[in-house]
Design a protein around this motif. Structure first.
Motif: not given
Length: 71
Positions: A64-65, A67
């Protein structure tokens, strides 16, 4: 990359590869440890882990980091 040969430890050097934008590792046996290395690739726009059956949703959440990833 030839996925059967890719290991979690083998991905560790990628943590310092800040300019990598595309990575495909299909049919691998990666685990959450390997994804931790990938999660540091903040410029990554495309990631293909198709067939990496040992990964579960909790492990994939580490990504999820990233982006900049596109659908």
């Amino acid at each position: 990359m030839s996925a059967p040969d890719v290991t979690d430890a083998g991905l560790a050097p990628f943590e310092s590869t800040g300019k990598l934008e595309v990575l495909a590792i299909r049919d691998s046996r990666l685990t959450g440890s390997g994804l931790k290395s990938i999660s540091g690739l903040t410029k990554l726009r495309a990631l293909d882990l198709a067939g990496s059956s040992q990964l579960d949703p909790a492990q994939l959440a580490q990504l999820s980091k990233l982006t900049e990833l596109q659908d």
